[in-house]
Structures are given as structure tokens and as C-alpha cells.
Design a protein around this motif. Structure first.
Motif, PDB file in Angstrom:
ATOM      1  N   LYS A   1      -8.434  -3.885  -3.211  1.00 28.48           N
ATOM      2  CA  LYS A   1      -8.667  -2.081  -3.490  1.00 28.48           C
ATOM      3  C   LYS A   1      -9.464  -1.029  -2.162  1.00 28.48           C
ATOM      4  CE  LYS A   1      -7.248  -2.608  -8.295  1.00 28.48           C
ATOM      5  NZ  LYS A   1      -8.331  -2.404  -9.316  1.00 28.48           N
ATOM      6  N   GLU A   2     -10.697  -1.771  -1.333  1.00 29.48           N
ATOM      7  CA  GLU A   2     -11.391  -1.217  -0.926  1.00 29.48           C
ATOM      8  C   GLU A   2     -12.215  -0.600  -1.476  1.00 29.48           C
ATOM      9  OE1 GLU A   2     -10.377  -0.199   3.260  1.00 29.48           O
ATOM     10  OE2 GLU A   2      -8.685  -1.057   3.700  1.00 29.48           O
TER      11      GLU A   2
ATOM     12  N   VAL B   1       0.122   4.929 -13.153  1.00 30.73           N
ATOM     13  CA  VAL B   1       1.132   3.961 -14.071  1.00 30.73           C
ATOM     14  C   VAL B   1       1.615   2.757 -13.337  1.00 30.73           C
ATOM     15  CG1 VAL B   1       3.226   3.962 -14.470  1.00 30.73           C
ATOM     16  CG2 VAL B   1       2.237   6.177 -14.497  1.00 30.73           C
ATOM     17  N   SER B   2       1.475   2.834 -11.856  1.00 31.28           N
ATOM     18  CA  SER B   2       2.200   1.666 -11.435  1.00 31.28           C
ATOM     19  C   SER B   2       0.641   0.863 -10.765  1.00 31.28           C
ATOM     20  CB  SER B   2       2.548   1.221  -9.662  1.00 31.28           C
ATOM     21  OG  SER B   2       2.740   0.471  -9.376  1.00 31.28           O
ATOM     22  N   LYS B   3       0.186  -0.955 -11.198  1.00 31.11           N
ATOM     23  CA  LYS B   3      -0.576  -1.514 -10.732  1.00 31.11           C
ATOM     24  C   LYS B   3      -0.343  -1.616  -8.953  1.00 31.11           C
ATOM     25  CE  LYS B   3      -1.231  -3.102 -15.221  1.00 31.11           C
ATOM     26  NZ  LYS B   3      -1.673  -4.945 -15.873  1.00 31.11           N
ATOM     27  N   LYS B   4       0.613  -1.034  -8.179  1.00 36.38           N
ATOM     28  CA  LYS B   4       0.924  -1.398  -6.540  1.00 36.38           C
ATOM     29  C   LYS B   4       1.489  -0.594  -5.820  1.00 36.38           C
ATOM     30  CE  LYS B   4       2.157  -5.558  -3.722  1.00 36.38           C
ATOM     31  NZ  LYS B   4       2.992  -4.111  -2.837  1.00 36.38           N
ATOM     32  N   HIS B   5       0.812  -0.128  -4.438  1.00 36.73           N
ATOM     33  CA  HIS B   5       1.716   1.051  -4.212  1.00 36.73           C
ATOM     34  C   HIS B   5       3.252   0.406  -3.936  1.00 36.73           C
ATOM     35  CE1 HIS B   5       2.582   3.288  -0.396  1.00 36.73           C
ATOM     36  NE2 HIS B   5       1.541   4.434  -0.919  1.00 36.73           N
ATOM     37  N   PRO B   6       4.176   1.991  -3.460  1.00 34.53           N
ATOM     38  CA  PRO B   6       5.239   0.973  -3.293  1.00 34.53           C
ATOM     39  C   PRO B   6       6.169   0.331  -2.645  1.00 34.53           C
ATOM     40  CG  PRO B   6       5.143   3.043  -3.557  1.00 34.53           C
ATOM     41  CD  PRO B   6       3.950   2.482  -4.109  1.00 34.53           C
ATOM     42  N   HIS B   7       5.225   1.031  -1.238  1.00 35.27           N
ATOM     43  CA  HIS B   7       5.548   0.623   0.047  1.00 35.27           C
ATOM     44  C   HIS B   7       4.495  -0.263   0.776  1.00 35.27           C
ATOM     45  CE1 HIS B   7       8.785   3.510  -0.320  1.00 35.27           C
ATOM     46  NE2 HIS B   7       7.906   3.771  -0.686  1.00 35.27           N
ATOM     47  N   ARG B   8       3.138  -0.887   0.235  1.00 29.99           N
ATOM     48  CA  ARG B   8       2.121  -0.866   0.825  1.00 29.99           C
ATOM     49  C   ARG B   8       1.257  -2.516   0.449  1.00 29.99           C
ATOM     50  NH1 ARG B   8      -0.490   2.330   5.259  1.00 29.99           N
ATOM     51  NH2 ARG B   8       0.677   4.165   5.213  1.00 29.99           N
ATOM     52  N   ASN B   9       1.146  -3.558   0.618  1.00 29.65           N
ATOM     53  CA  ASN B   9      -0.054  -4.307  -0.243  1.00 29.65           C
ATOM     54  C   ASN B   9      -0.962  -3.373  -0.913  1.00 29.65           C
ATOM     55  OD1 ASN B   9      -0.809  -7.035  -1.219  1.00 29.65           O
ATOM     56  ND2 ASN B   9      -1.813  -6.999   0.694  1.00 29.65           N
ATOM     57  N   TRP B  10      -1.241  -2.744  -1.717  1.00 30.39           N
ATOM     58  CA  TRP B  10      -2.053  -1.754  -1.705  1.00 30.39           C
ATOM     59  C   TRP B  10      -2.596  -1.918  -3.364  1.00 30.39           C
ATOM     60  CZ3 TRP B  10      -2.285   3.603   0.773  1.00 30.39           C
ATOM     61  CH2 TRP B  10      -2.130   3.992   1.711  1.00 30.39           C
ATOM     62  N   PRO B  11      -2.955  -2.742  -4.285  1.00 34.84           N
ATOM     63  CA  PRO B  11      -2.953  -2.592  -5.976  1.00 34.84           C
ATOM     64  C   PRO B  11      -3.657  -0.986  -6.355  1.00 34.84           C
ATOM     65  CG  PRO B  11      -4.390  -4.496  -5.048  1.00 34.84           C
ATOM     66  CD  PRO B  11      -4.299  -3.813  -3.111  1.00 34.84           C
ATOM     67  N   PHE B  12      -2.831  -0.810  -7.251  1.00 37.70           N
ATOM     68  CA  PHE B  12      -3.489   0.742  -7.262  1.00 37.70           C
ATOM     69  C   PHE B  12      -4.826   0.621  -8.335  1.00 37.70           C
ATOM     70  CE2 PHE B  12      -0.234   3.656  -6.212  1.00 37.70           C
ATOM     71  CZ  PHE B  12      -0.411   3.671  -4.722  1.00 37.70           C
TER      72      PHE B  12
ATOM     73  N   TYR C   1      -8.716   2.284  -2.956  1.00 36.93           N
ATOM     74  CA  TYR C   1     -10.100   3.305  -2.866  1.00 36.93           C
ATOM     75  C   TYR C   1     -10.553   3.544  -0.706  1.00 36.93           C
ATOM     76  CZ  TYR C   1     -11.299   3.130  -7.607  1.00 36.93           C
ATOM     77  OH  TYR C   1     -11.002   2.598  -8.939  1.00 36.93           O
ATOM     78  N   GLY C   2      -9.612   3.409   0.554  1.00 36.25           N
ATOM     79  CA  GLY C   2      -9.663   3.694   1.476  1.00 36.25           C
ATOM     80  C   GLY C   2      -9.886   5.145   1.966  1.00 36.25           C
ATOM     81  N   SER C   3     -10.493   6.130   1.628  1.00 32.71           N
ATOM     82  CA  SER C   3     -10.817   7.011   1.923  1.00 32.71           C
ATOM     83  C   SER C   3     -12.934   7.717   2.330  1.00 32.71           C
ATOM     84  CB  SER C   3     -10.749   8.412   1.000  1.00 32.71           C
ATOM     85  OG  SER C   3     -10.923   9.522   1.318  1.00 32.71           O
ATOM     86  N   VAL C   4     -12.315   8.289   3.167  1.00 33.88           N
ATOM     87  CA  VAL C   4     -14.516   8.137   3.642  1.00 33.88           C
ATOM     88  C   VAL C   4     -14.536   9.057   2.938  1.00 33.88           C
ATOM     89  CG1 VAL C   4     -14.060   8.731   5.942  1.00 33.88           C
ATOM     90  CG2 VAL C   4     -15.901   7.566   5.782  1.00 33.88           C
TER      91      VAL C   4
ATOM     92  N   TYR D   1     -16.418   4.036   8.521  1.00 33.56           N
ATOM     93  CA  TYR D   1     -15.174   3.433   7.148  1.00 33.56           C
ATOM     94  C   TYR D   1     -15.205   2.851   8.206  1.00 33.56           C
ATOM     95  CZ  TYR D   1     -12.139   6.595  10.303  1.00 33.56           C
ATOM     96  OH  TYR D   1     -10.928   7.493  11.377  1.00 33.56           O
ATOM     97  N   GLN D   2     -14.644   1.772   8.122  1.00 30.42           N
ATOM     98  CA  GLN D   2     -13.640   0.588   8.270  1.00 30.42           C
ATOM     99  C   GLN D   2     -12.563  -0.389   7.465  1.00 30.42           C
ATOM    100  OE1 GLN D   2     -15.848  -2.326  10.757  1.00 30.42           O
ATOM    101  NE2 GLN D   2     -14.598  -3.596  12.012  1.00 30.42           N
ATOM    102  N   LYS D   3     -11.519  -0.123   7.586  1.00 26.26           N
ATOM    103  CA  LYS D   3     -10.887  -1.392   6.782  1.00 26.26           C
ATOM    104  C   LYS D   3     -10.929  -2.498   5.778  1.00 26.26           C
ATOM    105  CE  LYS D   3      -6.338  -2.704   9.265  1.00 26.26           C
ATOM    106  NZ  LYS D   3      -4.664  -1.985   9.728  1.00 26.26           N
ATOM    107  N   ARG D   4     -11.049  -2.915   5.211  1.00 31.03           N
ATOM    108  CA  ARG D   4     -11.598  -3.746   4.296  1.00 31.03           C
ATOM    109  C   ARG D   4      -9.809  -5.031   4.366  1.00 31.03           C
ATOM    110  NH1 ARG D   4     -14.757  -2.119   0.518  1.00 31.03           N
ATOM    111  NH2 ARG D   4     -14.410  -4.009  -0.792  1.00 31.03           N
TER     112      ARG D   4
END
Length: 382
Positions: A70-71, A84-95, A98-101, A152-155
Motif C-alpha cells: 500500500k506504500e 468500495v473496492s479493496k484493490k485497484h482495477p488495473h494495478r497491483n495496489w491494495p486500496f 498511499y504512493g503520494s509524496v 520518495y521512492q516506491k516500495r
């Protein structure tokens, strides 16, 4: 002629049942931290409840633990979720993801602006622990190498490579990245929260801690980001602490933040209005003289109304009324030519283009574009 009723309808179409604005329709019908905060800022005089509702939902979803997918980090403000959704529809991101600096310092800035408008001490007190957690995120997680700059650096391996507002992969900066505008956001956020802490008689040690960082941050920023040969601020410091010497719109965001030393302000403003950056429809995201300039790209040469609006707020605050009016008139000109204001568009040979981008065509309505226009046409002349 601009029909305010049409703009009001756009805002109502974007208003979530919980009272914040989703970023855009149809593709961005979600809560984006950065977008929701900036559109709330734009609409403080239009409907203060948008800001209040935005701060409430972002506080509720504020990061609580360390989660690499989730970063997420304690105190961090989210990049995106749809509730509503627990996951991004196109990327492997759980909702929530938090990938915002920049969402965290912008969140603090919105609290400050909200209090300026309302003087609602009870609301600030209610969320003071959230404010403190966001401050601690800046000190403990945003600035991992303790050099005063947020980076920032993605995890998550499939997370966003770039986590500022220009979040496309085109920037190609070696991480960890210290992006220029976020240092200004940090400065203004710390200054605003220190002021609120004094008004609310908070702990003196907390206030002194903020003020000490402010003093050191301003001095160090102006030393390390300033490109003396270009008389402009670098886009970023890369993972080797080297300046990314691109001419971009990003340093224009610094104008409202008070981080720029007085002798540098005129140079920054002059550079933004030179022919490689300025068009009849606003300031480009990226100089046409850069080798990677592409007017049909997402962030390397297109024109974004919200980007121009933030720059304009600094111009107005610093007393550059003519330059503020130029941007205002340019955005209104774009609206009149297109018939609405999309998220972004471009200018080629004096003509405005808003279709045929390499990325998908811009969404409409878009919260921070409509918000910019409403603010421009309703803001008082100073």
C-alpha cells in the motif's frame, strides 16, 4: 461568456455522498488525496464544506502502519482509493494506496487555509492528533535520510515511479527523488501548523521544533535547488543528490509557499513567462527547449489548468497582478475555445489541442480544472 450554473453542475456531478469531490469523470471517479485537497482549496469561497468533508475523510483514512504494498506509513495521507473496492482495477495496489509524496503536506496546508476562513478552533482541535501524525510523517518517514528534504521512492514494485503531481513515468529521475515543489509545500505546511499551534496554546517544544526546521529548510533549499547558471530552481535532486536541471512549471508552485529567498523571486517569475514556457493558453508543464519536450505528452509539455492556478496564487500573493491576470485570461481563453475545461490540453503553432494525446483523452469534468475556473472568475481583485 462563462455560465456559472454549468460549472456548479460540474461540481455537483463530482460531489461524493460523503461530501468530498472525486477527481474526475468517468475514469477518475475515486478519492485522490492530492486532487481532493487542491480542489477544496480552490473552492474555499464557493463551498467551505467541501474542504471540511475532505479533511474528515482523509483523516479517517490516514496511514496507521507500515505496509509496502500500500506504500502506507503512520501519518501519511493517501494517494487513491474508491471507498468500495479493496484493490485497484488495473494495478497491483491494495486500496487505500498511499504512493503520494505531496498529499501529506498539502493536507496540513488545507487545515491552515480552512482555519483562516472559518476560525473554527473546535474543528482543528478535533483533528489535532491527525495533524501531529502528519507532521511526524514528515520528520520520520518523508525525510528518511534526515537532510530536511522530503523524498520518495516506491516500495511496491508496481507502484508509481513518480509520486508528485507529475506522476507519469516520463520524468525518469533516479530515486530517491526530492521533487522541488514538495519542499515548498513542506515549508508552508510547517509554518501554518506552527501558527495554529500558537493560537491553540500547544506544546512549546513542538512549536520550537517546527520553527527550527523552517529556518534550516529555507536556507538549505535555496542553496541546493537553485541553478545559478539558469537563474531557476531545479526540478529535483536525484538519488545521488544531483540537480535535475530541467526547466519545468514545478518551481512556480513555490511562489505561494514563502520558501524562495527574496532575490530569486523575480528570476523565477520571468522564466515562467519566456516563450518556451508561456503560451496563449497558459504555462507549459515542460520547456519546449528541453530535449524530451513533447506537447502531446501527459507531463512533458502539455498545459494543466490546476498547475497554472497554483502558480497564479503565488503571483497574486506576491503582488504580481499583471502576471496573475495573464494566467487567468489564458485559462478562460482555453475554456472558451474548447467549450469546457479538461484536465489538460496543449498548444501547437498557436492552436489549442485537447484530443489525440498519447495517454487517453482528458476526463471531463475534472475537479481541479473546474475548481480553478470557478476560483478565477469569482476571486476578488487585490
Amino acid at each position: 461568456m462563462i455560465k456559472i450554473e454549468k460549472l456548479k453542475k460540474e461540481i455537483e456531478n463530482l460531489r461524493h455522498p460523503k461530501g468530498f469531490l472525486v477527481a474526475g469523470l468517468p475514469r477518475f471517479n475515486k478519492l485522490f488525496g492530492r486532487d481532493a485537497i487542491i480542489s477544496s482549496w480552490q473552492l474555499l469561497d464557493y463551498d467551505i464544506n467541501i474542504a471540511k468533508n475532505t479533511l474528515e475523510i482523509l483523516s479517517e483514512l490516514q496511514g496507521k502502519e507500515i505496509d509496502d504494498l500500500k506504500e502506507e506509513e503512520p501519518g501519511k495521507i493517501l494517494h487513491e482509493t474508491d471507498l468500495v473496492s479493496k484493490k485497484h482495477p488495473h494495478r497491483n495496489w491494495p486500496f487505500p494506496y498511499y504512493g503520494s509524496v505531496d498529499a501529506t503536506p498539502l493536507y496540513l496546508i488545507l487545515f491552515y487555509f480552512y482555519f483562516e476562513k472559518t476560525h473554527d478552533k473546535n474543528f482543528i482541535e478535533k483533528y489535532w492528533s491527525n495533524i501531529e501524525k502528519a507532521i511526524e510523517w514528515i520528520f520520520n518517514y518523508g525525510d528518511k535520510d534526515k537532510n530536511l528534504f522530503i523524498e520518495y521512492q516506491k516500495r511496491n514494485p508496481e507502484g508509481l515511479d513518480n509520486q508528485g503531481w507529475k506522476d507519469s513515468s516520463g520524468l525518469k529521475i533516479k530515486p530517491p527523488v526530492e521533487i522541488v515543489e514538495v519542499q515548498g509545500y513542506q515549508y508552508f505546511a510547517l509554518k501554518g501548523i506552527a501558527e495554529l499551534a500558537e493560537i491553540l496554546n500547544k506544546d512549546k517544544n513542538f512549536i520550537n521544533k517546527l520553527k527550527e526546521r523552517l529556518k534550516n529548510l529555507k536556507e538549505k533549499f535555496n542553496q541546493e535547488f537553485w541553478m545559478e547558471d539558469k537563474k531557476f530552481f531545479a526540478l529535483a535532486l536525484d538519488g545521488n543528490k544531483r540537480q535535475v536541471k530541467k526547466i519545468t512549471s514545478n518551481p512556480g508552485h513555490l511562489l505561494f509557499t514563502e520558501i524562495i529567498e527574496e532575490g530569486k523571486v523575480d528570476f523565477v517569475i520571468k522564466r515562467l513567462f519566456e516563450d518556451d514556457m508561456w503560451t496563449p493558453y497558459g504555462i507549459r508543464t515542460h520547456s519546449s527547449l528541453e530535449e524530451d519536450f513533447d506537447p502531446l505528452s501527459y507531463h512533458l509539455g502539455s498545459i494543466w489548468p490546476h498547475d497554472n492556478w497554483i502558480i497564479a496564487q503565488g503571483l497574486k500573493k506576491l503582488g504580481y497582478q499583471n502576471e496573475y491576470d495573464k494566467i487567468k485570461e489564458a485559462i478562460i481563453r482555453a475554456y472558451k475555445e474548447i467549450g469546457y475545461l479538461p484536465e489538460y490540453y496543449t498548444e501547437i503553432d498557436g492552436k489549442i489541442i485537447f484530443k489525440g494525446f498519447k495517454e487517453k483523452e482528458p476526463d471531463y469534468p475534472q475537479a481541479w480544472s473546474t475548481g480553478a475556473l470557478i476560483n478565477f472568475i469569482s476571486a476578488p481583485i487585490v
